[in-house]
Design a protein around this motif. Sequence first.
Motif, short mmCIF file in Angstrom:
data_model
loop_
_atom_site.label_atom_id
_atom_site.label_comp_id
_atom_site.label_asym_id
_atom_site.label_seq_id
_atom_site.Cartn_x
_atom_site.Cartn_y
_atom_site.Cartn_z
N THR A 2 -1.69 12.88 -7.84
CA THR A 2 -2.02 11.47 -7.67
C THR A 2 -0.80 10.60 -7.44
O THR A 2 -0.79 9.74 -6.55
N ASN A 3 0.25 10.80 -8.23
CA ASN A 3 1.42 9.93 -8.14
C ASN A 3 2.44 10.39 -7.11
O ASN A 3 3.46 9.74 -6.93
N GLY A 4 2.17 11.49 -6.44
CA GLY A 4 3.08 11.96 -5.41
C GLY A 4 4.36 12.55 -5.96
O GLY A 4 4.51 12.75 -7.17
N VAL A 37 2.93 7.37 1.51
CA VAL A 37 1.96 7.86 0.53
C VAL A 37 1.52 9.28 0.87
O VAL A 37 1.45 10.17 0.01
N TRP A 91 8.18 6.23 -4.04
CA TRP A 91 8.99 7.31 -3.48
C TRP A 91 9.62 6.92 -2.15
O TRP A 91 10.54 7.60 -1.66
N ALA A 121 4.39 11.75 0.22
CA ALA A 121 4.61 11.96 -1.21
C ALA A 121 3.51 12.82 -1.83
O ALA A 121 3.78 13.67 -2.68
N SER A 122 2.28 12.61 -1.39
CA SER A 122 1.17 13.43 -1.88
C SER A 122 1.34 14.88 -1.46
O SER A 122 1.13 15.81 -2.25
N GLN A 165 4.05 2.54 5.30
CA GLN A 165 3.73 2.70 3.89
C GLN A 165 2.71 3.80 3.67
O GLN A 165 2.83 4.61 2.74
N ARG A 166 1.69 3.85 4.53
CA ARG A 166 0.67 4.89 4.38
C ARG A 166 1.26 6.28 4.65
O ARG A 166 0.88 7.25 4.00
N ASP A 201 0.82 -1.21 0.00
CA ASP A 201 0.00 0.00 0.00
C ASP A 201 0.85 1.26 0.00
O ASP A 201 0.38 2.33 0.32
N GLY A 202 2.13 1.13 -0.34
CA GLY A 202 3.04 2.26 -0.27
C GLY A 202 3.21 2.97 -1.59
O GLY A 202 2.32 2.99 -2.44
N THR A 203 4.36 3.56 -1.77
CA THR A 203 4.69 4.32 -2.96
C THR A 203 6.15 4.11 -3.30
O THR A 203 6.98 3.90 -2.40
#
Length: 301
Positions: A277-279, A266, A205, A269-270, A262-263, A201-203
Motif C-alpha cells: 500500500t505505501n510503496g 505512485v 517516494w 513505488a507500488s 505523480q501517478r 496525488d503522488g507519493t
Amino acid sequence: MSVPWGPTETAAELRAPTDTDDKYRRGVVGIRTGSEQYPGAAVLGVEAAWRTGVGMVRYLGPDRPTGLVLHRRPETVTSGGRVQAWLIGSGTDAAARPPGEVSALRGILSRPEPVVVDAGALDLVADGSREGGVRILTPHDREHDRVREAIGLAPLGPDAGDRRLDAAAETARRTGAVVVVKGARTVVAEPGGFRVVVTQDGTGWLATAGTGDVLAGVLAAVVAGAAAREERAGVHASARQSSDGGLEPWARRAAAAVWLHQRAGVRAASRAAGGATNGGPVTALDVAEALPAVVAEVLSG
C-alpha cells in the motif's frame, strides 16, 4: 480561486494517436538540457518525453549528455529542425554556463513555440521580457524564492505552507508565465494569476534526485502534443481562456503533466514494493518507465 484536478481533467488534455497521424502531428519536443557536470538530467528529460508519447524528441546539448542520451534512447534526433515545444535548463547551473549558451537560450525564449523553463534557465525570466511564446516555469521552493527575489518580490523562506498558493499566483502575474511550484503539494498558477490548482496525488517516494527532470520532460511532451493539435487546427490557445471558466489552456496542460508524473510515481513505488500500500523506494528512471501505463490508463477512461 483553486480548481480541482484529476484523471478526467488530465484525459481532456491528451489524445491517442490515430492512423492519420505522423510524428509531426503527434508533437516534436526540442530539449536543451544537461551539462558536463549533470548529464543525467538530459537522459531523464528525454526519456520522460518519449515515454509520455510524442512523435519526436530533438536533443541539442553538450557532447557528454548527447552520448548518454543516444545510448539510452537511440531514436532521439540530435540535429536541429522543426520543434513544437521546448524544454531548457534541467541539469544546468546558471553560474557555469559555457560561452554562447546564454545567447542560445535567449534565442529559444524569443521563439514562438511554448518553452518549459527549468532549473538553471530560470534566471533568464527575470529580465521582464515578454518576447516569444508561452513560458512555463518549473521551480521547486528554493528556486521559486530566487526567481521572486530576481523579479522584485519577497521570498517565502522555509515552512511557507499555504502561502505558496498566493505566491505562485503573484509570480505568474509578474512574469506572465504559467508557474509550477514543485513539491509534495505542487501548485500550478496561470499567467492571469487568478486561478491555481494544487495536486497531491503522488507519493513521498518521489522526493528523490532526478524526478524533477522527469516532470520537465513530461510537461514538454504534453505541451508539444497540444501545440501540434493547435497548429493543425489553426488555433492559438495561448490567446484564449478555457470556455468553462477554468484554468487557461497552457495551465491546464501543466496540471495534466503534474498529475501524470505523480501517478507514475505512485505506480512505480507500488511496483517497487510488490504492490504494498505505501510503496517503496524508486529512482527517477523508474518513474519515467511507469509513464506509458499511466497515459494508457487515463486515455482508456
